[in-house]
Design a protein around this motif. Structure first.
Motif, mmCIF file in Angstrom:
data_model
loop_
_atom_site.group_PDB
_atom_site.id
_atom_site.type_symbol
_atom_site.label_atom_id
_atom_site.label_comp_id
_atom_site.label_asym_id
_atom_site.label_seq_id
_atom_site.Cartn_x
_atom_site.Cartn_y
_atom_site.Cartn_z
ATOM 1 N N ARG A 187 2.772 -27.447 -21.879
ATOM 2 C CA ARG A 187 3.466 -27.104 -20.644
ATOM 3 C C ARG A 187 4.580 -28.086 -20.338
ATOM 4 N NH1 ARG A 187 -1.291 -28.517 -16.240
ATOM 5 N NH2 ARG A 187 -1.523 -30.659 -16.939
ATOM 6 N N CYS A 188 5.504 -27.615 -19.548
ATOM 7 C CA CYS A 188 6.628 -28.445 -19.094
ATOM 8 C C CYS A 188 6.040 -29.640 -18.351
ATOM 9 C CB CYS A 188 7.542 -27.627 -18.190
ATOM 10 S SG CYS A 188 8.710 -28.619 -17.247
ATOM 11 N N SER A 189 6.452 -30.849 -18.747
ATOM 12 C CA SER A 189 5.822 -32.046 -18.174
ATOM 13 C C SER A 189 6.261 -32.296 -16.733
ATOM 14 C CB SER A 189 6.134 -33.264 -19.038
ATOM 15 O OG SER A 189 7.535 -33.425 -19.093
ATOM 16 N N VAL A 190 7.335 -31.643 -16.320
ATOM 17 C CA VAL A 190 7.808 -31.853 -14.946
ATOM 18 C C VAL A 190 7.043 -30.961 -13.967
ATOM 19 C CG1 VAL A 190 9.817 -31.920 -13.420
ATOM 20 C CG2 VAL A 190 10.080 -32.445 -15.855
ATOM 21 N N CYS A 191 7.122 -29.642 -14.152
ATOM 22 C CA CYS A 191 6.486 -28.746 -13.173
ATOM 23 C C CYS A 191 5.025 -28.457 -13.536
ATOM 24 C CB CYS A 191 7.270 -27.444 -13.065
ATOM 25 S SG CYS A 191 7.329 -26.491 -14.592
ATOM 26 N N LYS A 192 4.674 -28.642 -14.802
ATOM 27 C CA LYS A 192 3.318 -28.358 -15.289
ATOM 28 C C LYS A 192 2.905 -26.908 -15.044
ATOM 29 C CE LYS A 192 1.564 -33.079 -14.958
ATOM 30 N NZ LYS A 192 2.813 -33.801 -14.695
ATOM 31 N N TRP B 283 17.535 -21.475 -18.408
ATOM 32 C CA TRP B 283 17.130 -21.109 -17.050
ATOM 33 C C TRP B 283 16.144 -22.090 -16.416
ATOM 34 C CZ3 TRP B 283 15.409 -18.624 -21.490
ATOM 35 C CH2 TRP B 283 14.040 -18.662 -21.735
ATOM 36 N N HIS B 284 15.285 -22.691 -17.224
ATOM 37 C CA HIS B 284 14.167 -23.397 -16.608
ATOM 38 C C HIS B 284 14.584 -24.590 -15.754
ATOM 39 C CE1 HIS B 284 10.003 -24.358 -15.915
ATOM 40 N NE2 HIS B 284 10.246 -25.617 -16.271
ATOM 41 N N ARG B 285 15.644 -25.298 -16.181
ATOM 42 C CA ARG B 285 16.027 -26.510 -15.420
ATOM 43 C C ARG B 285 16.409 -26.179 -13.980
ATOM 44 N NH1 ARG B 285 22.170 -27.783 -17.527
ATOM 45 N NH2 ARG B 285 22.448 -25.761 -18.503
ATOM 46 N N ILE C 248 14.985 -23.849 -12.107
ATOM 47 C CA ILE C 248 13.853 -23.424 -11.270
ATOM 48 C C ILE C 248 12.650 -24.359 -11.394
ATOM 49 C CG2 ILE C 248 14.449 -20.960 -11.179
ATOM 50 C CD1 ILE C 248 12.375 -20.546 -13.429
ATOM 51 N N CYS C 249 12.746 -25.317 -12.306
ATOM 52 C CA CYS C 249 11.605 -26.199 -12.592
ATOM 53 C C CYS C 249 11.083 -26.896 -11.337
ATOM 54 C CB CYS C 249 12.006 -27.228 -13.641
ATOM 55 S SG CYS C 249 10.695 -28.389 -14.055
ATOM 56 N N THR C 250 11.998 -27.373 -10.512
ATOM 57 C CA THR C 250 11.561 -28.159 -9.344
ATOM 58 C C THR C 250 11.526 -27.335 -8.058
ATOM 59 O OG1 THR C 250 13.824 -28.912 -9.145
ATOM 60 C CG2 THR C 250 12.285 -30.391 -10.254
HETATM 61 ZN ZN LIG Z 1 9.285 -27.276 -15.524
#
Ligand SMILES: [Zn+2]
Ligand SMILES: [Zn+2]
Ligand SMILES: [Zn+2]
Length: 560
Positions: free
Chosen positions: A82-87, A104-106, A108-110
């Motif tokens: 999983r993405c380590s930022v948003c998990k 796209w993910h950057r 919406i990640c936060t």
């Molecule tokens: Zn993320």
């Protein structure tokens, strides 16, 4: 991008978009489209939104599931990271993560509201970003190539140009949203979503450049964003055009905006089916589609009763269905006014046949003991009798669950096994409808959708409890119902045959009769799934390979 480019895109694939008085427009074949061929592929306007419950099961970029990656559907040993930022989002590889992050993910990640279950928020945000990037020139086709090309390659269009995202966006802009007839409460909800999404986009780091290619300050950014009314329009278009994306087993797991696929109209007796390779949609021909014939998919389950189906089509898609099952306007008026009615023919008979709420003793609902007694009378057909399409069968004098099953299976399965033409198959099917209409039946009526629902849940219970003998009988009965209701090459029919084959194989009490029928059901599953799931190396074809591998095992048993 314009209508002429769309016209050309369709023309190369043997399709033409023509206007239609009732349906606004329709897609017709301009050359023969062979059964099992990919009619067209359709790409998503933005990355599809995976259902929150399914996020940890699929890579957000390539859509591979934990299991599929190993090529073995039953194994479950690949971990997604999983993405380590948003998990919150999962990826199968560094490459897939990079594609998602850049694409796209950057943006919406936060997001603060990551756990929203309403998919419209994310879908709207992503579509707005996709459209903006296309318009301001920052989108590059090459960034999607990694995730789209393997799937697009299965389309077998050779050197043909794949679908540029600008065409996807153009077709999206032409889709109907039916805002005028949308429920006021729904419109109010859309307005709320649009307002929130707009605010979130303004405060996000996503750059709105507009066409001038300049970095706007916050007030300018606001003026560059689509208006709330435009966003409500988008949401209305999602409502009646978006698709639920499913895996090869037909389990849905994401929602996508796939505008090219949305050009195809609905029929309750479709000649094409919507399948997916990852997040790319394939429209596949279920039968040979002749020049001039409209290509139709189905927006609803064909096994749903008439009124429920028509209500759904009316409420969600805003039209009255005039397909071969539902009948034309004149026929429908006749029905309503009870004017002199012509007797129904062909597919028009089907819905009268499968209507009926009653099941169980005296219509009092079913229980295990009663159901067991009902299905126990079914006789497992001999494999040989299903291999050769013989003369027409003498119908039974009374249709019970057992005699109905035997009559349908022996009449229709041999035609599929020997590859009978669509015309021959349909003629036989119509004869069956007429016979079912005129033959007395046991009570409750054995072939209603209510009975089908109860039988299906009892079938699953029996499989769970490994009651193979009874499961095999119920499964054969369900197959008979499916063949009566669904197009013969519908993937649901093929998948059911595969499950039934496994049940028959496990039924040791059935002896060699059961083994031989298991082999016959695998052949049937293969014949059907080759049409819907294709034969080229792809996620869907892996299922056909699995059927063939199982056939080899059964053949060994038969040889010994
Ligand atoms: Zn993320
Ligand atoms: Zn991946
Ligand atoms: Zn219909």
């Amino acid at each position: 991008m314009s209508a002429s480019i769309l016209k050309q895109h369709l023309e190369i694939r043997g399709l033409e978009l023509v206007s239609d008085q009732h349906k606004h427009r329709k897609v017709v074949a301009s050359r023969l489209l062979k059964k099992g061929s990919v009619v067209i592929t359709s790409r998503p306007l933005c990355n599809p939104v995976i259902f929150p419950t399914h996020r940890s099961l699929h890579c957000e970029t390539c859509f591979k599931s934990k299991a599929q990656q190993t090529g073995n559907i039953s194994s479950n040993d690949i971990e997604l990271e999983r993405c380590s930022v948003c998990k919150k989002r999962y990826y199968c590889s560094r490459d897939c993560f990079t594609v998602a992050w850049k694409g796209w993910h950057r943006w919406i990640c936060t997001d603060k509201n990551k756990d929203r279950t309403d998919l419209d928020f994310e879908m709207l945000k992503m579509v707005v970003m996709s459209v903006e990037r296309l318009r301001n020139g920052s989108y590059k086709e090459s960034e999607d190539a990694y995730t789209l090309s393997p799937a697009l390659a299965v389309a077998d269009f050779g050197e043909m140009e794949s679908e540029p995202l600008a065409l996807t966006e153009y077709v999206f802009s032409t889709l109907m949203g039916h805002e005028v007839v949308t429920e006021p409460t729904l419109l109010a909800k859309y307005k709320e979503i649009a307002t929130t999404v707009r605010e979130e986009l303004i405060s996000s780091k996503f750059p709105f450049k507009g066409r001038q290619q300049q970095q706007p300050d916050d007030t300018k950014k606001e003026s560059l964003l689509p208006s709330i009314m435009e966003l409500v329009q988008y949401l209305c278009r999602f409502h009646c055009n978006n698709f639920s994306i499913h895996d090869p087993q037909l389990f849905t797991m994401a929602e996508g905006t796939l505008p090219i696929g949305a050009l195809f109209n609905h029929s309750c007796r479709p000649n094409a089916i919507v399948m997916y390779e990852g997040k790319v949609q394939l429209i596949k021909a279920l039968e040979d589609i002749e020049v001039g014939e409209e290509v139709c998919t189905s927006y609803v389950d064909n096994g749903v009763p008439r009124e429920e189906r028509r209500q759904l089509l009316r409420e969600k898609y805003f039209f009255e269905c005039l397909c071969p099952r539902c009948g034309d306007q004149q026929q429908q008026q006749q029905q309503q006014t009870a004017a002199v009615q012509e007797p129904k023919t062909g597919f028009r008979i089907l819905d009268d046949l499968i209507e009926g709420e009653q099941d169980g003793p005296d219509g009092k609902g079913v229980n295990g003991e009663w159901l067991t007694k009902q299905f126990d009378a079914i006789i497992i057909p001999g494999a040989r009798s299903l291999q050769i399409a013989g003369p027409r069968l003498q119908p039974p004098s009374v249709m019970t669950r057992a005699s109905f099953t035997s009559y349908i299976i022996h009449s229709l399965v041999p035609l599929i096994q020997t590859g009978a033409s669509q015309q021959e198959y349909t003629e036989r099917l119509f004869e069956i409808y007429e016979t079912l209409q005129s033959t007395p039946h046991s009570e409750p009526k054995p072939f209603t959708t209510t009975v089908m629902t109860n039988a299906t849940s009892f079938f699953n219970t029996c499989l769970e409890h490994q009651s193979w003998a009874l499961a095999s009988k119920i499964g054969t009965f369900i197959l008979a119902l499916y063949l009566m209701i669904y197009p013969r090459h519908h993937p649901l029919v093929g998948l059911h045959c595969f499950t039934l084959a496994k049940s028959l194989w496990n039924d040791v009490e059935g002896g060699m009769t059961s083994v031989r029928l298991s082999h016959e059901m695998l052949k049937l599953a293969r014949n059907i799934l080759q049409v819907s799931h294709g034969v080229k190396s792809s996620g869907n074809a892996a299922l056909v390979m699995e059927v063939m591998a199982f056939m080899k095992t059964v053949e060994k048993e038969l040889d010994s």
